[in-house]
Scaffold this active site. Sequence first.
Site, PDB file in Angstrom:
ATOM      1  N   LYS A  16       5.571   4.046   4.679  1.00 51.80           N
ATOM      2  CA  LYS A  16       6.166   2.895   3.987  1.00 51.80           C
ATOM      3  C   LYS A  16       7.300   3.318   3.054  1.00 51.80           C
ATOM      4  O   LYS A  16       8.060   2.502   2.569  1.00 51.80           O
ATOM      5  CB  LYS A  16       5.080   2.125   3.230  1.00 51.80           C
ATOM      6  CG  LYS A  16       4.084   1.456   4.169  1.00 51.80           C
ATOM      7  CD  LYS A  16       2.980   0.722   3.407  1.00 51.80           C
ATOM      8  CE  LYS A  16       1.942   0.118   4.355  1.00 51.80           C
ATOM      9  NZ  LYS A  16       2.454  -1.042   5.104  1.00 51.80           N
ATOM     10  N   ARG A  48       0.834  -1.192   0.000  1.00 55.00           N
ATOM     11  CA  ARG A  48       0.000   0.000   0.000  1.00 55.00           C
ATOM     12  C   ARG A  48       0.878   1.254   0.000  1.00 55.00           C
ATOM     13  O   ARG A  48       1.882   1.312   0.690  1.00 55.00           O
ATOM     14  CB  ARG A  48      -0.892  -0.049   1.252  1.00 55.00           C
ATOM     15  CG  ARG A  48      -1.769   1.143   1.501  1.00 55.00           C
ATOM     16  CD  ARG A  48      -2.768   0.826   2.609  1.00 55.00           C
ATOM     17  NE  ARG A  48      -2.127   0.381   3.844  1.00 55.00           N
ATOM     18  CZ  ARG A  48      -1.836   1.181   4.863  1.00 55.00           C
ATOM     19  NH1 ARG A  48      -2.112   2.470   4.793  1.00 55.00           N
ATOM     20  NH2 ARG A  48      -1.290   0.698   5.959  1.00 55.00           N
TER      21      ARG A  48
END
Length: 816
Positions: A550, A545
């Site tokens: 991230k 995602r």
Amino acid sequence: MFANKATFKRSYKKKIASMFGKSLEDASLSDKYVALASMLRDAINDKWIKTNDTYLIQGHRQVYYFSLEFLVGKFLEAHLLYTGMGDICRQGLAELGIDLDELFGVEPDAGLGNGGLGRLAACFLDSIASMSLPGHGCGIRYKYGLFSQKIIDGYQVELPDNWLREINAWEICKQDKAVVVKFGGRVETSFDETGKAHFEHVGYVPVLAVPYDMPILGYHNNTVNTLRLWSAEAIDSYFDFSSFSRGDYINAVSNRYAVEAISEVLYPDDSNYQNRQLRLKQQYFFVSAGLTSIVRRFKRKHLDIAHLSDRIAVHINDTHPALAVPELMRILIDDEGMGWEDAWAQTTSIIAYTNHTILPEALETWPVDTFRELLPRMMMIVEEINRRFCLELTRAYPNDPDRVRRMSIISDGVVKMANLAVVGSHSVNGVAAVHSELLKSVVMRELCEFFPEKFNNKTNGVTHRRWLIKSNPPLTDMISELIGEKWISAPERLRGLLDFRADPVVLDRLRRIKRHNKERLAAYIMKNNGVAVDPDSIFDVQVKRIHAYKRQLLNALHILHLYNQICDNPALEMTPRTFIIAGKAAPSYYYAKNIIKFINELALVIHNDSRVDGRIKLVFLENYGIPIAELVFPASDVSEQISTASKEASGTGNMKFMMNGAVTVGTDDGANIEIRELVGDDNFFLFGLKVRDVLDYYANGGYNAAALAESDTRLSRILSQLQGGLSPRVPHDEFNNITRSLLQYNDEFFVLRDFDSYADTQARLGARYCDQEAWQRMALTNIAFSGHFSSDHTIGLYASEIWNVQPCKIVGGKSQ
């Protein structure tokens, strides 16, 4: 199931005729897929019935896993593998002129999830069934998945993912098991002659919850558990005939559409009030329907509701199903007449909670007014739970009202769902050792000090059956030839591969398997992206995602740095590398969507510059999901696990890459830490800040991103390119959001702070890859230790330490 090819072929042709009234020659590809799936499900049904009957008759304790997501992927190929019917079906269909692989391509990817949460839930159901444990899933039957992602001119565009447009061959509608879920209205209280209070919910909006069951097969055993998905349907009275008669057609069906919206879309955009309310409706809808169904089934066999906790365990996957706590209390008190203390003892014995994040936005809260308006009886019960809990807290901390307020379930005008889940559960677990420690020491420190016995760790795992055996048959065959087949049921035995780390023949075979898988992925990229990539280059992959923490941005900035190096020195020698990035950004998460645009623009710049000469390529794979993942993991050389330390609870992609022989470049975060501890520093590329460093910066400051960028010529150049110097076709303000996040907002996720360490580590990685024997030794080591991260290992711990469920062997059903 099918004795031989001849029996299969006869049955298949009959199925085509009976289902579609066609001959095999006239049947469409879709007809052929549905017929095969229907035959397989018919064969599974005997075991499915036998499994349910055995659980009911023998009174086994069963666990029900509640999750808003179940990314189960495609079923046909998996079911053929799990039943052992693949060879007969493939050969029989081939003799009928049908390519089984084409039928696999017809099946839609079930749109029941978004990311790691849903893939984890699917892995857990797989392990529960394959370990012969009595357990089932409970979720929502979304008509549309998250969305179908298209990349148009570099931008993410969301299209409907209508995965149920065609028949879902695996589900069975159980209309007779439907239940009514109540929203809105008010609660009227009355007292009987003994003074006992009774509560009646009146003036509510009724919604019919209709269950659709899908079989979850165990691998090569007779267990068939159930994934029950609930669909929201309007009751007949919702059609306003008088409006229709007046020609007001929209109003005649508006109420019906409002009801059906509950199960229409996974994660509706919550940027407006109506959709935020819809999310709360979704959460209560499937929790209420699921628990009502469980209690009703229990009462078919057991008369005394006081023994419910002896037979039932409920696990809530993150905070989304936290309403299970007050809803189970409502069922026990209002429907079953149980007193508060007894109901609370039952509820807290039954429910367990997994926390998946420390991000504040994921620790859900709901405004009290919204909660009360939509769920008046739930609000009453939550208020009573909170009142009693606050009394306990006040006794424990009589001179600390602020602490009581922080720990309470309701405060500052909101209901805190994570606190509700902790208070109403007997077990609270994190999903990696460092994550669990952060829960105990930071995020939920005060709750942990009050309930120390509840908190524990259960590191996530992935099913090796889908992510190795199904996804990577050549590697599976090699492993079985080297160490036998017992590793399939006992994945810890993969450690036997360590005996072959010095065997050049084995290492070369591993290299050839990897190259074969890279050729498959390269063909997919050529077909879908129109880009030729070199299978002999390093396949460096980040698929997950799209989110700031991230740090796909860190990956992209480093790729831009490599491009700049080539521009400065066209004769520069470097190990050729293909960077592959994939993932979806939430529709209203504009920053993440801006990162996708940047990645695609950078890919175009690199692709169109002849000076690059194939040394680096960048590809963004659109609409990432399980079918693409099953191509990507076996083909990857490098696994990018580069989240900001402390932010990723665990990760499961890291385990899937590892299982297929990719080497991790990662931060000290989530399960990365445990992977590195197992494989050793020589088989893992570590970089970046540690958890303690990040927490110290957040607590005490001391980081100046702008000053760092000014002092590093590489970063200054990259930021200048972001501000308008990347390409003439890119507007100067296109990436202002990104530069503001890095400079004006001081780089919250330490992208610039970790850049130097990341670049150095990537340089070491490139040099190491040139020694192919050493690289394949690293890959084999990772595969050997990956059995520790099988979800079988994780589920074994859940079953024994949280759920108290035992394996139940199912004697096979009838043969066909």
